[in-house]
Design an enzyme around this catalytic site. Structure first.
Site, short mmCIF file in Angstrom:
data_model
loop_
_atom_site.label_atom_id
_atom_site.label_comp_id
_atom_site.label_asym_id
_atom_site.label_seq_id
_atom_site.Cartn_x
_atom_site.Cartn_y
_atom_site.Cartn_z
N LYS A 26 51.93 -37.65 60.57
CA LYS A 26 52.24 -38.29 59.28
C LYS A 26 53.73 -38.67 59.25
O LYS A 26 54.51 -38.18 60.07
CB LYS A 26 51.90 -37.33 58.15
N ARG A 32 48.43 -27.21 45.87
CA ARG A 32 48.56 -28.67 45.95
C ARG A 32 47.15 -29.25 45.82
O ARG A 32 46.49 -29.05 44.82
CB ARG A 32 49.28 -29.07 47.24
N TYR A 34 86.08 -40.75 51.29
CA TYR A 34 86.10 -40.82 49.83
C TYR A 34 86.33 -39.45 49.19
O TYR A 34 85.75 -38.46 49.61
CB TYR A 34 84.77 -41.37 49.31
C1 LIG Z 1 52.18 -31.50 57.42
C2 LIG Z 1 50.96 -30.72 57.51
C3 LIG Z 1 50.69 -29.94 58.64
C4 LIG Z 1 51.66 -29.72 59.76
O1 LIG Z 1 52.63 -28.74 59.37
P1 LIG Z 1 53.73 -28.24 60.41
O2 LIG Z 1 54.39 -27.11 59.71
O3 LIG Z 1 54.65 -29.39 60.62
O4 LIG Z 1 53.01 -27.86 61.63
C5 LIG Z 1 49.44 -29.33 58.72
N1 LIG Z 1 48.53 -29.47 57.74
C6 LIG Z 1 48.77 -30.19 56.62
C7 LIG Z 1 47.72 -30.30 55.59
C8 LIG Z 1 50.00 -30.82 56.46
O5 LIG Z 1 50.24 -31.52 55.35
#
Ligand SMILES: *Cc1c(COP(=O)(O)O)cnc(C)c1O
Length: 410
Positions: free
Chosen positions: A35, A132, A265
């Protein structure tokens, strides 16, 4: 010409990390999570490298990302898990993309399956504590029941059951035990009701390393395949991982200044003595956090701290010594982070300087930073795809070769 600002991504490091994780979790399979443009590393090159190295699934948050993978010629199983009522479920079903389902999505997905005259592939998600998405425990029975009815009608297939962990990066905390217990209960309820899932999956990267009891049939590996550690106080190297990304540019200016010279700055830094300053042409416009003053930059064999505020396009390092006229560092390579074996500072040091995690540092890099790939498998034209994969990856399992599709790039 070398890109002036580049994130060099070593695909052999990605392959190494996938193999390392595969060995750890075997016989469970590996889903490479790609992702957010593969955590900033580049979606398609990383996806292909992960499949070459034996990952059998790919995971993304969004249907749009999964469709990009399909358009790029990726035929491996793909799961997308974060939807809105506006998500393109029709294209997803048509492209054979697996869809995470927390509840409300089911009706939309079934409508898409009817329209496409093709069964959808779904993974039912239970919220075991992260808060979530995922079904609540209260609604789980009815979600499972509904999905099974649609499955009987031939409108979908329940391919997977899954959940996501909240605190696996802190192995001393006990909530993971509770999440695991709730996941087991949800799986039992689904299986008793008649679900015969191919894969049950719970583990993310921290759980891959710290909780073998969460591996089930499949693990979802994100940050680990990029070679980064999810744990405070444990390095990539200690986990047997190789950081894949090196962020570098060239010194854009170098000059001698007296004591008391204000820098950037706000003039929040003043040189404590006569020294030389080097200007590094990367800033928050390129995705380097503005708050990361103190972050390390390697020039030649030395590492220097960023001083003063990081600006939109640039930052300054104090070289700590007044250079002679013929010692200018103008044009020298400047590395913000990379692999320890190359002597580069770690992403973790930048994360600490910015008060964030290594995940964010690599993922937020802007498109102004050119991604450059090392050890990309050549896409040979006129060669039958499967034999290409076989020749180049004769150590990989057959499943990986089959899911790999050599793709002509124009
Ligand atoms: C991003 C994500 C992962 C991967 O998590 P990592 O800690 O980067 O291995 C796995 N499962 C879901 C549902 C995620 O959103």
């Amino acid at each position: 010409m070398t890109a002036e600002r580049q994130a060099q991504v070593d695909l052999e490091a990605i392959r190494h990390n996938v193999r390392r994780i595969s060995e750890l979790v075997s016989p469970a399979q590996v889903m490479a999570v790609v992702k957010a443009d593969a955590y900033g590393h580049g979606l398609l090159p990383v996806a292909r490298a992960a499949l070459e190295a034996g990952a059998s699934w790919l995971g993304v948050a969004r249907v749009s990302e999964a469709l990009t993978l399909r358009r790029g010629g990726v035929e491996a199983p793909l799961l997308a898990w974060l939807h809105t009522p506006g998500s393109d479920f029709g294209s997803a079903v048509e492209a054979g993309i697996d869809l995470g389902v927390s509840g409300w999505e089911l009706k939309h997905i079934v409508a898409a399956a009817r329209e496409q005259q093709r069964p959808a592939r779904v993974h039912l998600k239970i919220d075991t504590g992260l808060g979530r998405n995922g079904s609540t425990a209260e609604l789980w029975d009815s979600l499972v029941g509904e999905a099974l009815e649609y499955q009987d009608e031939g409108l979908l297939r329940v391919v997977g059951l899954f959940s996501h962990l909240a605190v696996a990066d802190q192995p001393q905390r006990d909530e993971t035990d509770l999440q695991l217990e709730r996941f087991r209960e949800a799986v039992a309820i689904a299986e008793d009701a008649g679900v015969d899932a191919e894969v049950r999956h719970l583990a993310n990267t921290p759980a891959i390393f710290s909780r073998p009891d969460t591996h089930f049939d499949l693990v979802r590996a994100g940050v680990g395949i990029y070679g980064l550690s999810p744990f405070d106080g444990q390095t990539s190297e200690e986990l047997g991982l190789r950081p894949a990304m090196t962020l570098k540019t060239f010194v854009a200016h170098c000059k001698r200044v007296p004591a008391g010279q204000g820098v950037s700055y706000g003039l929040q830094y003043r040189t404590p003595g006569a020294t030389s300053l080097a200007l590094i042409p990367l800033g928050y416009g390129d995705g380097v956090p503005r708050v990361a003053t103190g972050g390390p930059v390697r020039i030649a064999d030395q590492v220097y701290p960023v001083v003063g505020r990081i600006a939109m396009d640039q930052m300054v390092v104090d070289l700590g010594t007044q250079l002679a006229d013929d010692e200018s560092l103008l044009g020298q390579e400047a590395v913000l982070f990379g692999a320890a074996e190359a002597g580069d500072p770690s992403v973790d040091l930048w994360a600490a300087a910015a008060g964030t995690i290594n995940y964010e540092v690599v993922t937020r890099l802007a498109p102004s930073v050119q991604r450059v790939y090392l050890h990309e498998t050549p896409m040979l034209s006129g060669v039958e795809p499967q034999s290409t994969a076989a020749q180049l990856n004769d150590r990989e399992p057959l499943a990986a070769q089959e899911s790999f599709k050599a793709q002509e790039t124009a």
